[in-house]
Design an enzyme around this catalytic site. Structure first.
Site, PDB file in Angstrom:
ATOM      1  N   CYS A 129       0.838  -1.199   0.000  1.00  0.00           N
ATOM      2  CA  CYS A 129       0.000   0.000   0.000  1.00  0.00           C
ATOM      3  C   CYS A 129       0.875   1.252   0.000  1.00  0.00           C
ATOM      4  CB  CYS A 129      -0.924  -0.007   1.220  1.00  0.00           C
ATOM      5  SG  CYS A 129      -2.103   1.369   1.252  1.00  0.00           S
ATOM      6  N   CYS A 130       1.923   1.257   0.828  1.00  0.00           N
ATOM      7  CA  CYS A 130       2.846   2.395   0.865  1.00  0.00           C
ATOM      8  C   CYS A 130       3.568   2.574  -0.472  1.00  0.00           C
ATOM      9  CB  CYS A 130       3.865   2.208   1.982  1.00  0.00           C
ATOM     10  SG  CYS A 130       3.222   2.431   3.653  1.00  0.00           S
ATOM     11  N   CYS A 212      -0.813   8.577   7.171  1.00  0.00           N
ATOM     12  CA  CYS A 212      -2.159   8.404   6.636  1.00  0.00           C
ATOM     13  C   CYS A 212      -3.150   8.182   7.779  1.00  0.00           C
ATOM     14  CB  CYS A 212      -2.197   7.217   5.675  1.00  0.00           C
ATOM     15  SG  CYS A 212      -1.296   7.492   4.130  1.00  0.00           S
ATOM     16  N   CYS A 215      -3.526   4.689   9.461  1.00  0.00           N
ATOM     17  CA  CYS A 215      -2.267   4.135   9.979  1.00  0.00           C
ATOM     18  C   CYS A 215      -1.617   5.001  11.052  1.00  0.00           C
ATOM     19  CB  CYS A 215      -1.288   3.925   8.829  1.00  0.00           C
ATOM     20  SG  CYS A 215      -1.899   2.802   7.556  1.00  0.00           S
ATOM     21  N   CYS A 240       8.067   3.307   5.576  1.00  0.00           N
ATOM     22  CA  CYS A 240       7.150   3.147   4.450  1.00  0.00           C
ATOM     23  C   CYS A 240       7.853   2.787   3.150  1.00  0.00           C
ATOM     24  CB  CYS A 240       6.331   4.421   4.262  1.00  0.00           C
ATOM     25  SG  CYS A 240       7.335   5.884   3.945  1.00  0.00           S
TER      26      CYS A 240
END
Length: 244
Positions: A129-130, A212, A215, A240
Site C-alpha cells: 500500500c505504501c 495516513c 495508519c 514506508c
C-alpha cells in the site's frame, strides 16, 4: 463511573534560555539549505507536512531559495493535513507546493483485490500500500532532479539513529539530504512556536507523528513519538519504503 483517559503526548513548550542555541541551530540549517541550493541545478524537498518539514519550508520561503517543494497526497490523509496545505498556501502565497497522488488504477486494484484495509493484515500488504501511495509517487516527484531533501531526524526512530546530513540514494541515482537530521523535538517546536509557523492541528490532539489516517493514532505521554505509526507492527519495520 468515571472513565479514565490516558494523558496524551503534548507539544513541548519553549525551554527557558534556549534562544541562543536555537539561533545557532537555525543559522546552521540556513547554511545547509543554501549549500544544497547552490550546488544543485534542481533540488526538491519532499515535505510530509510534519513539524520539522514546516521548519524547512519556512526557511526555504524566508531565504527565497531555489528548492522546489512537493508533498505526497496519498488519498488517505487526515482532513487536518489537507487543511494545513490550504493554510500553507495562504501564509506563503509566493511558494507553490506540488501535490503528487498515486496512480488511480493501482490504488483501486489494491482495494479490489486485497480489501480496503488489507494493510492491517501483514507487513507485506502494508508495504505494498505504501509503495502504491507513497514510493511510486515519490519516484515521479523527483524524476529529473539531481538532489532531494527530507525532514528526517535522528531522534525520530530506531531506524534513523545514524542518519547523516548528506547521502547518496543509490536506488534512485540521486543525492539526498537530511538537513534537519540533528535537531531535537524541542528544537523543532521552539522554532515553530517562536516564528508562528503553521502546523497540523493533529499535534494538539496527541499526534507527534502523522501519516495516513488509517495508519496513525495518538500517542500516550512518555511513549516513543512514532508509537502511533503502524502501531500493530514491530518497531523495526515501521518505515514506508521512501527512505531505502
Amino acid at each position: 463511573m468515571k472513565i479514565f483517559k490516558p494523558a496524551l503526548w503534548k507539544i513541548p513548550p519553549i525551554e527557558n534560555g534556549s534562544e541562543t542555541a536555537l539561533a545557532e541551530k537555525t543559522e546552521t540549517l540556513k547554511q545547509r539549505l543554501h549549500r544544497i541550493a547552490g550546488s544543485h541545478r534542481d533540488a526538491r524537498f519532499a515535505s510530509s507536512l510534519a513539524a520539522e518539514d514546516m521548519v524547512i519550508t519556512d526557511l526555504i520561503a524566508g531565504e527565497n531559495l531555489n528548492i522546489g517543494i512537493f508533498t505526497l497526497d496519498t488519498g488517505l490523509l487526515h482532513a487536518e493535513t489537507l487543511n494545513l496545505l490550504d493554510r500553507i498556501e495562504r501564509v506563503y502565497p509566493h511558494m507553490q507546493i506540488k501535490r503528487f497522488q498515486p496512480i488511480r488504477e493501482d490504488a483501486l486494484h489494491y482495494v479490489e483485490s486485497k480489501g480496503r484495509f488489507a494493510f492491517y493484515d501483514s507487513v507485506e500488504a502494508r508495504r505494498e500500500c505504501c509503495r502504491i501511495r507513497k514510493t511510486e509517487p515519490l519516484d515521479r516527484a523527483i524524476a529529473g532532479a539531481d538532489a532531494w531533501l527530507t525532514g528526517q531526524r535522528r531522534e525520530q526512530s530506531a531506524t534513523r539513529t545514524e542518519l547523516p546530513f548528506a547521502e547518496y540514494d543509490a536506488g534512485r541515482g540521486i543525492d539526498k539530504y537530511n538537513p534537519i537530521f540533528d535537531w531535537s523535538e524541542h528544537d523543532v517546536w521552539a522554532y515553530i512556536l517562536a516564528n508562528n509557523v503553521p502546523y497540523n492541528d493533529l499535534y494538539r490532539q496527541g499526534f507527534p507523528s502523522i501519516g495516513c489516517d488509517p495508519c496513525t493514532r495518538p500517542v500516550k505521554a512518555g511513549e516513543d513519538i512514532r508509537a502511533g505509526r503502524w502501531w500493530w507492527e514491530d518497531k523495526n519495520s515501521k518505515e514506508c519504503g521512501l527512505h531505502k
